[in-house]
Structures are given as structure tokens and as C-alpha cells.
Design a protein around this motif. Sequence first.
Motif, PDB file in Angstrom:
ATOM      1  N   VAL A  13      -8.782   9.631 -14.670  1.00 39.73           N
ATOM      2  CA  VAL A  13      -9.242   8.483 -14.834  1.00 39.73           C
ATOM      3  C   VAL A  13      -8.249   7.459 -14.148  1.00 39.73           C
ATOM      4  O   VAL A  13      -6.949   7.674 -14.395  1.00 39.73           O
ATOM      5  CB  VAL A  13      -9.276   7.983 -16.374  1.00 39.73           C
ATOM      6  CG1 VAL A  13      -9.553   6.595 -16.794  1.00 39.73           C
ATOM      7  CG2 VAL A  13     -10.182   9.124 -17.382  1.00 39.73           C
ATOM      8  N   LEU A  14      -8.886   6.394 -13.684  1.00 42.58           N
ATOM      9  CA  LEU A  14      -8.076   5.399 -12.941  1.00 42.58           C
ATOM     10  C   LEU A  14      -8.463   4.092 -13.524  1.00 42.58           C
ATOM     11  O   LEU A  14      -9.800   3.688 -13.449  1.00 42.58           O
ATOM     12  CB  LEU A  14      -8.246   5.238 -11.422  1.00 42.58           C
ATOM     13  CG  LEU A  14      -7.684   3.932 -10.821  1.00 42.58           C
ATOM     14  CD1 LEU A  14      -6.207   3.987 -10.949  1.00 42.58           C
ATOM     15  CD2 LEU A  14      -8.264   4.349  -9.191  1.00 42.58           C
ATOM     16  N   VAL A  15      -7.367   3.479 -14.127  1.00 40.98           N
ATOM     17  CA  VAL A  15      -7.846   1.965 -14.542  1.00 40.98           C
ATOM     18  C   VAL A  15      -7.045   1.025 -14.081  1.00 40.98           C
ATOM     19  O   VAL A  15      -5.822   1.014 -13.839  1.00 40.98           O
ATOM     20  CB  VAL A  15      -7.600   1.931 -16.132  1.00 40.98           C
ATOM     21  CG1 VAL A  15      -7.867   0.480 -16.658  1.00 40.98           C
ATOM     22  CG2 VAL A  15      -8.402   2.897 -17.019  1.00 40.98           C
ATOM     23  N   TYR A  16      -7.597   0.023 -13.410  1.00 37.77           N
ATOM     24  CA  TYR A  16      -6.929  -0.995 -12.481  1.00 37.77           C
ATOM     25  C   TYR A  16      -7.039  -2.207 -13.298  1.00 37.77           C
ATOM     26  O   TYR A  16      -8.016  -2.869 -13.404  1.00 37.77           O
ATOM     27  CB  TYR A  16      -7.562  -1.257 -10.985  1.00 37.77           C
ATOM     28  CG  TYR A  16      -6.641  -2.028 -10.155  1.00 37.77           C
ATOM     29  CD1 TYR A  16      -5.766  -1.400  -9.625  1.00 37.77           C
ATOM     30  CD2 TYR A  16      -6.777  -3.461 -10.077  1.00 37.77           C
ATOM     31  CE1 TYR A  16      -4.845  -2.167  -8.820  1.00 37.77           C
ATOM     32  CE2 TYR A  16      -5.960  -4.067  -9.402  1.00 37.77           C
ATOM     33  CZ  TYR A  16      -5.027  -3.525  -8.654  1.00 37.77           C
ATOM     34  OH  TYR A  16      -4.100  -4.214  -7.966  1.00 37.77           O
ATOM     35  N   GLY A  58      -6.755  -0.657  -2.323  1.00 42.59           N
ATOM     36  CA  GLY A  58      -5.698   0.372  -1.859  1.00 42.59           C
ATOM     37  C   GLY A  58      -5.421   1.570  -2.978  1.00 42.59           C
ATOM     38  O   GLY A  58      -5.296   2.786  -2.484  1.00 42.59           O
ATOM     39  N   THR A  59      -5.487   0.865  -4.068  1.00 42.82           N
ATOM     40  CA  THR A  59      -5.632   2.201  -5.368  1.00 42.82           C
ATOM     41  C   THR A  59      -6.508   3.268  -5.481  1.00 42.82           C
ATOM     42  O   THR A  59      -6.414   4.318  -5.415  1.00 42.82           O
ATOM     43  CB  THR A  59      -5.280   1.359  -6.711  1.00 42.82           C
ATOM     44  OG1 THR A  59      -4.263   0.548  -6.430  1.00 42.82           O
ATOM     45  CG2 THR A  59      -5.188   2.665  -7.789  1.00 42.82           C
ATOM     46  N   VAL A  60      -7.711   2.398  -5.137  1.00 40.65           N
ATOM     47  CA  VAL A  60      -8.720   3.420  -5.144  1.00 40.65           C
ATOM     48  C   VAL A  60      -8.998   4.441  -3.706  1.00 40.65           C
ATOM     49  O   VAL A  60      -9.258   5.316  -3.823  1.00 40.65           O
ATOM     50  CB  VAL A  60     -10.208   2.481  -5.036  1.00 40.65           C
ATOM     51  CG1 VAL A  60     -11.389   3.587  -4.663  1.00 40.65           C
ATOM     52  CG2 VAL A  60     -10.357   1.841  -6.431  1.00 40.65           C
ATOM     53  N   MET A 101     -13.507  -7.721  -6.599  1.00 37.88           N
ATOM     54  CA  MET A 101     -13.402  -6.534  -7.197  1.00 37.88           C
ATOM     55  C   MET A 101     -14.761  -5.873  -7.740  1.00 37.88           C
ATOM     56  O   MET A 101     -14.920  -4.620  -7.741  1.00 37.88           O
ATOM     57  CB  MET A 101     -12.304  -6.765  -8.493  1.00 37.88           C
ATOM     58  CG  MET A 101     -11.132  -7.109  -7.943  1.00 37.88           C
ATOM     59  SD  MET A 101     -10.024  -7.749  -9.129  1.00 37.88           S
ATOM     60  CE  MET A 101      -9.391  -6.300 -10.042  1.00 37.88           C
ATOM     61  N   SER A 102     -15.557  -6.795  -8.467  1.00 34.73           N
ATOM     62  CA  SER A 102     -16.983  -6.364  -8.760  1.00 34.73           C
ATOM     63  C   SER A 102     -17.843  -5.826  -7.848  1.00 34.73           C
ATOM     64  O   SER A 102     -18.326  -5.309  -8.060  1.00 34.73           O
ATOM     65  CB  SER A 102     -17.543  -7.628  -9.674  1.00 34.73           C
ATOM     66  OG  SER A 102     -16.509  -8.061 -10.785  1.00 34.73           O
ATOM     67  N   VAL A 103     -17.579  -6.657  -6.538  1.00 36.09           N
ATOM     68  CA  VAL A 103     -18.514  -6.046  -5.475  1.00 36.09           C
ATOM     69  C   VAL A 103     -18.033  -4.652  -5.167  1.00 36.09           C
ATOM     70  O   VAL A 103     -18.918  -3.824  -4.688  1.00 36.09           O
ATOM     71  CB  VAL A 103     -18.379  -6.960  -4.118  1.00 36.09           C
ATOM     72  CG1 VAL A 103     -18.601  -6.376  -2.799  1.00 36.09           C
ATOM     73  CG2 VAL A 103     -18.956  -8.374  -4.725  1.00 36.09           C
ATOM     74  N   LEU A 104     -16.897  -4.355  -5.150  1.00 41.53           N
ATOM     75  CA  LEU A 104     -16.195  -3.058  -4.665  1.00 41.53           C
ATOM     76  C   LEU A 104     -17.023  -2.167  -6.048  1.00 41.53           C
ATOM     77  O   LEU A 104     -17.240  -0.848  -5.575  1.00 41.53           O
ATOM     78  CB  LEU A 104     -14.730  -2.937  -5.121  1.00 41.53           C
ATOM     79  CG  LEU A 104     -14.127  -1.495  -4.660  1.00 41.53           C
ATOM     80  CD1 LEU A 104     -12.829  -1.781  -3.857  1.00 41.53           C
ATOM     81  CD2 LEU A 104     -14.052  -0.683  -5.588  1.00 41.53           C
ATOM     82  N   PHE A 115       0.838  -1.264  -0.072  1.00 41.81           N
ATOM     83  CA  PHE A 115      -0.034  -0.015   0.031  1.00 41.81           C
ATOM     84  C   PHE A 115       0.862   1.315  -0.138  1.00 41.81           C
ATOM     85  O   PHE A 115       0.379   2.277  -0.575  1.00 41.81           O
ATOM     86  CB  PHE A 115      -0.896  -0.170   1.143  1.00 41.81           C
ATOM     87  CG  PHE A 115      -1.879   1.112   1.287  1.00 41.81           C
ATOM     88  CD1 PHE A 115      -2.756   1.499   0.082  1.00 41.81           C
ATOM     89  CD2 PHE A 115      -1.750   2.135   2.269  1.00 41.81           C
ATOM     90  CE1 PHE A 115      -3.357   2.585   0.280  1.00 41.81           C
ATOM     91  CE2 PHE A 115      -3.096   3.074   2.373  1.00 41.81           C
ATOM     92  CZ  PHE A 115      -3.475   3.287   1.335  1.00 41.81           C
ATOM     93  N   THR A 116       1.902   1.293   0.675  1.00 43.96           N
ATOM     94  CA  THR A 116       2.843   2.297   0.695  1.00 43.96           C
ATOM     95  C   THR A 116       3.235   2.655  -0.806  1.00 43.96           C
ATOM     96  O   THR A 116       3.275   3.897  -1.255  1.00 43.96           O
ATOM     97  CB  THR A 116       4.120   2.058   1.424  1.00 43.96           C
ATOM     98  OG1 THR A 116       3.810   1.849   2.713  1.00 43.96           O
ATOM     99  CG2 THR A 116       4.946   3.283   1.375  1.00 43.96           C
ATOM    100  N   GLN A 117       3.733   1.802  -1.686  1.00 43.20           N
ATOM    101  CA  GLN A 117       4.146   2.093  -2.826  1.00 43.20           C
ATOM    102  C   GLN A 117       2.850   2.414  -3.650  1.00 43.20           C
ATOM    103  O   GLN A 117       2.994   3.259  -4.838  1.00 43.20           O
ATOM    104  CB  GLN A 117       4.645   0.643  -3.648  1.00 43.20           C
ATOM    105  CG  GLN A 117       5.889   0.402  -3.410  1.00 43.20           C
ATOM    106  CD  GLN A 117       6.477  -0.660  -3.974  1.00 43.20           C
ATOM    107  OE1 GLN A 117       6.530  -0.797  -5.281  1.00 43.20           O
ATOM    108  NE2 GLN A 117       7.150  -1.787  -3.265  1.00 43.20           N
ATOM    109  N   ILE A 118       1.570   1.841  -3.549  1.00 46.00           N
ATOM    110  CA  ILE A 118       0.516   2.451  -4.112  1.00 46.00           C
ATOM    111  C   ILE A 118       0.160   3.982  -3.865  1.00 46.00           C
ATOM    112  O   ILE A 118       0.070   4.805  -4.820  1.00 46.00           O
ATOM    113  CB  ILE A 118      -0.722   1.597  -3.659  1.00 46.00           C
ATOM    114  CG1 ILE A 118      -0.646   0.238  -4.153  1.00 46.00           C
ATOM    115  CG2 ILE A 118      -2.141   2.394  -4.067  1.00 46.00           C
ATOM    116  CD1 ILE A 118      -1.737  -0.585  -3.546  1.00 46.00           C
ATOM    117  N   GLN A 119       0.360   4.325  -2.854  1.00 43.53           N
ATOM    118  CA  GLN A 119       0.277   5.756  -2.204  1.00 43.53           C
ATOM    119  C   GLN A 119       1.201   6.668  -2.912  1.00 43.53           C
ATOM    120  O   GLN A 119       1.113   7.673  -3.371  1.00 43.53           O
ATOM    121  CB  GLN A 119       0.268   5.768  -0.701  1.00 43.53           C
ATOM    122  CG  GLN A 119      -0.817   5.243   0.017  1.00 43.53           C
ATOM    123  CD  GLN A 119      -0.462   5.467   1.606  1.00 43.53           C
ATOM    124  OE1 GLN A 119       0.597   4.827   2.134  1.00 43.53           O
ATOM    125  NE2 GLN A 119      -1.414   5.994   2.167  1.00 43.53           N
TER     126      GLN A 119
END
Length: 316
Positions: free
Chosen positions: A110-113, A144-146, A187-190, A91-95
Motif C-alpha cells: 500500500v502506498l499513501v501519498y 515521482g513516488t508512484v 493529482m486526481s488526473v493521475l 526524485f533521488t530522495q523519493i527513490q
Amino acid sequence: MPACLIYMTASNVKVALVVGASRGIGRQIAIDLSKHGYAVVVASKSTSDATKVHPFPPDPNSQQSTISTVAREIQENGGEATAIACDTRDFTQIQQMVDQTIKKYGRLDVLVYNSGAIWWSSVEKTPMKRFQLMQQVNVEGLYGTVQAALPHFQKNDWTGRIIVISPPIYSRFFRGKTAYAMGKVGMSVLTKGLAMDWEREGKTNMAITSIWPATAIQSAATENLAREQASDLRKPTIFSDAILAMLAAPVHEVNGCLELDEDFLRKKGSTDFEKYNVVPGSSPRRIMPMEFPDLTVKEQADEGNRMDSTALRSKI
């Protein structure tokens, strides 16, 4: 003034962060977003010295294709791109990835995961370490990215789009790959849940949408199929075209939707799918159902005595 700020001021360009952009579908998404005017941040674990890759560009489904080569490819075609290395299990790297995006371009639109770990087998034959890897990359990485991106969408007056590479929810998807399905369906639930949050909170300019291929797509994951049954494959451009159509669609049409690439393009009026076939004149076999169950219930709008742990904690 720094060069990046001059670029921003001159063009007021929109910024897309594509996580999992080193090869295949992710690479194609990044390249096509660039062609449509986005400054693109390409993120993944894999980096390289792109200046030493010959011939260039490399096979997009090979290990030679990294975020470094994708960024170079975009730049050499006149686009704006930045490569940022990130292990989505951390998560630190994501931030840091999101912070570097904002530092470079000042915004995120735009965020694409697209990051994903794959292991298709029975529960018995799926080791615990493999299960944990898939949950870390697929579910935790997305969450974490979201989480890291939401404050920046807030600063942009809650205007933006999130695209998640995850499937519609239906029972056949679990068969033979339960551990993998647990993460991808999560992921779809999110997607569903965050869309509901935004609707309740009146964030009418935000949309999150999941997308999945209706037919197999040429990529590193389908390399064996590509050699044996290329006629069943489509080019990754069908996927990126569907994403571009989603980004152009009104929020209310796509927020919380779990879409298939071909089906969404058909809804938006596309009729020519021959151009996406790896083998001209072929009829790629559909791998997804034509219809999916409706996940809503009669009591959908009844929240009852909805509990909010944040509110409860503040009272303690």
C-alpha cells in the motif's frame, strides 16, 4: 538472519508506505494502518529525537510531531514502524525512500501519498516560488513516488493499492485558490489516468483511489478554525477509517474513483458519524458538494489512433 527478515517471515505482514505522515491526517493514517496489522513506513521531511519528547506522544498537530515520534508511538503500541526522511521535491530522495522500504521489509502493498503544500489565494497574490513549491510537492512528488513504487508492485505480481489525497474534479474548487487547485486536480488526473492504464493492461489486482474530506478535519491546517469553530470539525479518524474501507473494497469498486471520506463510508454501510465530531452533538458543516460532474463522455471507449510516444521513439 536479520531481525527484520525474521519479522517478515514470522508474520508475512503487509507493508504500507505513508508519505507525509508526520502530523494530522497522515499520522492518523499511519497509526490506524498499524492497528490493522500493517508494517508502516512513515516518511516526511521532519525528523527529531523522539526519546527527548515530553510529554509523549506530542500534540499530533504541533511541530513536535514528526515521523520519528509517529514511529515511536506505533512501536510503543506493539506495531512495526520505520521512519524514513524524504523531501518529495527531490526524485533521488523519493527513490531512496522506496528502496529503503523494500530493503527493510522486502515488499510494498500500500502506498499513501499525503504530502502537500498549501497556499490559498488569487493568482495575483500567489508568488511564482509558492506556485512552484506546490507543483513540486503535490504533483511532481506524487508522480515521482508512484514511478518509484511501480516496479515493486510489478514484482508483487501487480497486486497493491495506491491512495492519493486529492479532490473530486469540479469547478468551484478552483475559486480563490487556482494555483493550489492546479496541483491538486493534477493529482486526481493521475488517479484517473493510471487507473485507465491498469484497466487496459489487464492489471485487475491494482487500484488507485483519491480521497478528500467532506467536512473540515482537525489538523495543523485547520488550527485557527479549531479555536474558533471547533463544532465544524471532525477527527482525522474519519479519514483513516475511509481509507481502511477502501483497502478492503474490491478493486473494481475503487479503481480510478475520486471519493469523499464520509460519502464512501456511507456507501459501505456506516451510519454513526457522531463519533467523529470534535465537539460532541455538533453538526459539522459540509465543505464539499453533494454531487459531482460525470467526467466520462459518450466516446469514452473510442481511442482512435492512440499515439504511444514510447513506441514511436523505439522506431526512430
